[in-house]
Design an enzyme around this catalytic site. Structure first.
Site, PDB file in Angstrom:
ATOM      1  N   HIS A   1       8.440  -4.940   1.818  1.00 38.96           N
ATOM      2  CA  HIS A   1       7.239  -5.309   2.567  1.00 38.96           C
ATOM      3  C   HIS A   1       7.181  -6.801   2.898  1.00 38.96           C
ATOM      4  O   HIS A   1       6.388  -7.210   3.748  1.00 38.96           O
ATOM      5  CB  HIS A   1       5.985  -4.938   1.777  1.00 38.96           C
ATOM      6  CG  HIS A   1       5.752  -3.461   1.651  1.00 38.96           C
ATOM      7  ND1 HIS A   1       5.762  -2.619   2.733  1.00 38.96           N
ATOM      8  CD2 HIS A   1       5.522  -2.681   0.562  1.00 38.96           C
ATOM      9  CE1 HIS A   1       5.537  -1.371   2.318  1.00 38.96           C
ATOM     10  NE2 HIS A   1       5.392  -1.391   1.008  1.00 38.96           N
TER      11      HIS A   1
ATOM     12  N   HIS B   1       6.726   4.246   1.619  1.00 41.55           N
ATOM     13  CA  HIS B   1       6.042   3.314   2.507  1.00 41.55           C
ATOM     14  C   HIS B   1       7.047   2.678   3.474  1.00 41.55           C
ATOM     15  O   HIS B   1       8.184   2.400   3.092  1.00 41.55           O
ATOM     16  CB  HIS B   1       5.356   2.202   1.710  1.00 41.55           C
ATOM     17  CG  HIS B   1       4.369   2.705   0.701  1.00 41.55           C
ATOM     18  ND1 HIS B   1       4.694   2.883  -0.623  1.00 41.55           N
ATOM     19  CD2 HIS B   1       3.074   3.060   0.828  1.00 41.55           C
ATOM     20  CE1 HIS B   1       3.636   3.336  -1.276  1.00 41.55           C
ATOM     21  NE2 HIS B   1       2.645   3.464  -0.430  1.00 41.55           N
TER      22      HIS B   1
END
Length: 530
Positions: free
Chosen positions: A244, A282
C-alpha cells in the site's frame, strides 16, 4: 486511502483514542469515548462484526462494553460470556502462542544448506518483531511472524534445501529508487516517538523505521541472490508489509514498499523485466502507483474490490497503467467476498499465466498477502493452503524458476501459518498435483474475467476469445436459471454482466471471429446467444 491519510509525508501525532475518534468522524458516525479500538478499525475497513450472525445487531449494540476479550488467533473482539471466538472458533484461553510450534527463537533451528546446492533462501530478523502498537490489538502484529516461522519450523521446512541470508537495513539510495526523500524522512522521524500514526490504522513506534528498513533490505538481498544464482528462489518473512505504500504516502499498515524495492534490486542485478503478482485480498495501490508508467514491470493484482467500496478502493479493471506503462497493469477485481480457490485458479489459468508467459519476465515476485485465506478476519474470502500452493506452482514455471515470495497481509495466525507452509513446500520442490478437471469460476469470477478480457485483450494476444466466450455462455445460462427461480424465491442481484454486459461481450467476441473468417458474402452480425 488518501481520504484517510494526512498530507503526504506528514505524520499525525495523535493518541490511539484520537485515532479511533477520527475514524468514526470520517464515517459520519458519532463515537463515545469508551468505544472499543477495534470497532474503529473494522469500520474503517468496512467490516461488519456480525456478518456471520443470522440476525444482525446494530453497531451501537455490538460494540458496547460487554466486549471484553480479544481472540489471540484473529484479534476479533468477543463478548465476555463467550468461550470461543465467533469468527474463527479459537478458545478464549488459546495457547497458540505459548506452544513450541508457534514460537520462534532468535535463530531458527535447522540445517540451511543441502550439499553444494543453495536453493531456497529465507529472510527474517527478530528486530522486525519490535514494530508493534503497544497496548493495542492491531491485526498487523508481531505474532504474525512468530506464527509463520514457528509453523515452518514445525513442518521441517527450515532444513534441507533452505538457507538464511544475513539481514541488513536498506540504504537511503535503495529506498529512493521507489520512494521520495520526504517519504523516507517521514518514516525515519518516527524513531523518536513512542507511538504515532500516519493514518488512523497505520502506526509507528520507535522501532518501526528500523523494522521497515530491515524488511526492505532483506527483500533487496533476496532478489539479488536469486538473480545472481546464489539462490534458486526465496521467501521474505518480513513486516511491516509494503504494497500500500506509495512513492510519498504511508498507508494501510505499510511503511516502505518491499516488493517494489525488490523489483528494482532484481533489475540492478540483471533482470530486464520483472513480474509482480499480488494475491493479497487488498489491492496494492502503492505498487500500481510506483510502476504506473514503467513497461519493464508488469503488475497483476487479484483483489476484493466491490466497486471501490473495499479498501483501498483502487484496482479497477480499467486501470491499466499510463504512458509507456499502458497495458502493464492488470487488475482482476472481485465484486464481493467469499471468493475461493475455483475463481483464483481459473483466473490464473486463463488470465494471469497467459499474460505472464507473453511478458516473459526474468524475475517473478509474489506480493503474498494471506488475507484472502479462509478464516481471515479482514479479507472475508475462502482461499485454502492448497490454492496458494497451486498458484505458487504455476508461477514457478516462469522466469526459470526465479521467484521471490514477499509477505504482505494475513491476520489469522493459523491461516497464515498453514498458507505460508504450503507455499514454502512448493518453493522447495513439492508438486501440488494437477489442477482439478472440473475447475470452473463462479458467476462473480467469470464476470470479473470477462470485464478484464474486454479491457486487456488489446494489449495481450495470449488471451483467447474461446475461453471468454465460454465464460459468457456460462453467465448467460446462470442468469436464465436465476430468472426461472425468481418467482419462487427472493432474487439476489447478480454481477453487472448479468444485467447489461453479457450480450454485448458475446457479440463482440463473436464478431471478431467472423471478421477473421469473413468471406465475400455478408453475414448477419447478431448475437448467437440472444
Amino acid at each position: 486511502m488518501g481520504a484517510n491519510s494526512p498530507a503526504e509525508g506528514e505524520l499525525d501525532h495523535v493518541s490511539g483514542e484520537n485515532a479511533v475518534k477520527d475514524v468514526f468522524q470520517e464515517k459520519g458516525k458519532e463515537v463515545e469515548k469508551d468505544v472499543h479500538p477495534l470497532a474503529a478499525f473494522l469500520a474503517l475497513h468496512g467490516i461488519d462484526g456480525a456478518e456471520d450472525d443470522d440476525e444482525m445487531e446494530s453497531e451501537d449494540e455490538e460494540w458496547q462494553p460487554h466486549v471484553r476479550w480479544i481472540c489471540t488467533n484473529c484479534i476479533m473482539p468477543n463478548p465476555e460470556d463467550e468461550v470461543y471466538c465467533w469468527k474463527c472458533n479459537e478458545h478464549r484461553n488459546s495457547s497458540i502462542l505459548e506452544q513450541g510450534f508457534m514460537s520462534v527463537s532468535s535463530e531458527p533451528k535447522g540445517t540451511f544448506m543441502c550439499g553444494k546446492e543453495k536453493k531456497t533462501a529465507i529472510g527474517y530478523d527478530d528486530r522486525m518483531l519490535l514494530h508493534e502498537e503497544t497496548g493495542k490489538s492491531h491485526p498487523e502484529r508481531p505474532d504474525r511472524l512468530r506464527a509463520i516461522m514457528g509453523g515452518l519450523q514445525a513442518s521441517g521446512l527450515l532444513s534441507g534445501t533452505c538457507f538464511t541470508i544475513p539481514a541488513r537495513e536498506a540504504t537511503q539510495a535503495e529506498l529512493e529508487l521507489v520512494h521520495t526523500a520526504n517519504h523516507i524522512g517521514a518514516v525515519q522521524a518516527t524513531e523518536g516517538q513512542d507511538l504515532s500514526y500516519f493514518t488512523p490504522d497505520t502506526y509507528a513506534n520507535e522501532h518501526s523505521a528500523l523494522a521497515a528498513r530491515l524488511a526492505a533490505g532483506i527483500c533487496t538481498d533476496l532478489a539479488s541472490a536469486i538473480m545472481t544464482g546464489k539462490a534458486h528462489n526465496g521467501f521474505a518473512a518480513v513486516r511491516p508489509p509494503g504494497h500500500h505504500a506509495e512513492q510519498e504516502q504511508v498507508m494501510g499498515f505499510c511503511l516502505h514498499n518491499n516488493a517494489c524495492v525488490a523489483a528494482r534490486a532484481a533489475q540492478a542485478a540483471g533482470a530486464k523485466k520483472v513480474l509482480i503478482v499480488d494475491w493479497d485480498v487488498h489491492h496494492g495501490n502503492g505498487t500500481q502507483e510506483i510502476f504506473e508508467q514503467d513497461p519493464t514491470v508488469l503488475y497483476i493484482s487479484l483483489h476484493r474490490h466491490e466497486a471501490g467500496a473495499f479498501y483501498p478502493g483502487t484496482g479497477w479493471a480499467h486501470q491499466v497503467g499510463s504512458g509507456p506503462g499502458e497495458g502493464f497493469c492488470v487488475n482482476i477485481p472481485w465484486s464481493c467476498g467469499g471468493i475461493g480457490d475455483g475463481d483464483y485458479l481459473s483466473a490464473f489459468q486463463h488470465v494471469v499465466m497467459p499474460i505472464a508467459r507473453q511478458f516473459e519476465p526474468d524475475m517473478t515476485i509474489i506480493s503474498a498477502g494471506f488475507d484472502a485465506a479462509r478464516g481471515d478476519p479482514l479479507g472475508g474470502c475462502d482461499v485454502t493452503p492448497e490454492g496458494y500452493a497451486q498458484m505458487t506452482f504455476l508461477l514457478s514455471s516462469l522466469s526459470g524458476g526465479r521467484i521471490l515470495v514477499v509477505l504482505e497481509g494475513g491476520y489469522n495466525l493459523r491461516s497464515i501459518s498453514a498458507s505460508a507452509a504450503a507455499v514454502m513446500k512448493v518453493l522447495q520442490g513439492t508438486n501440488p498435483g494437477p489442477l482439478p478437471d472440473d475447475l470452473q469460476p463462479t458467476p462473480v469470477g467469470a464476470a470479473a474475467m470477462l470485464e478484464l478480457f474486454m479491457i486487456q485483450r488489446r494489449y495481450w494476444s495470449n488471451l483467447h476469445d474461446a475461453t471468454f466466450l465460454k465464460f459468457g455462455a456460462l453467465l448467460d445460462s446462470w442468469s436464465k436459471a436465476g430468472e426461472r427461480k425468481s418467482s419462487k424465491r427472493r432474487h439476489i442481484g447478480g454481477p453487472i454482466w448479468w444485467k447489461w454486459g453479457r450480450k454485448r461481450v458475446l457479440y463482440d467476441i463473436w464478431l471478431r471471429g467472423q471478421m477473421k473468417h469473413h468471406s465475400s458474402s455478408r453475414h448477419d452480425h447478431s448475437c448467437p446467444c440472444c
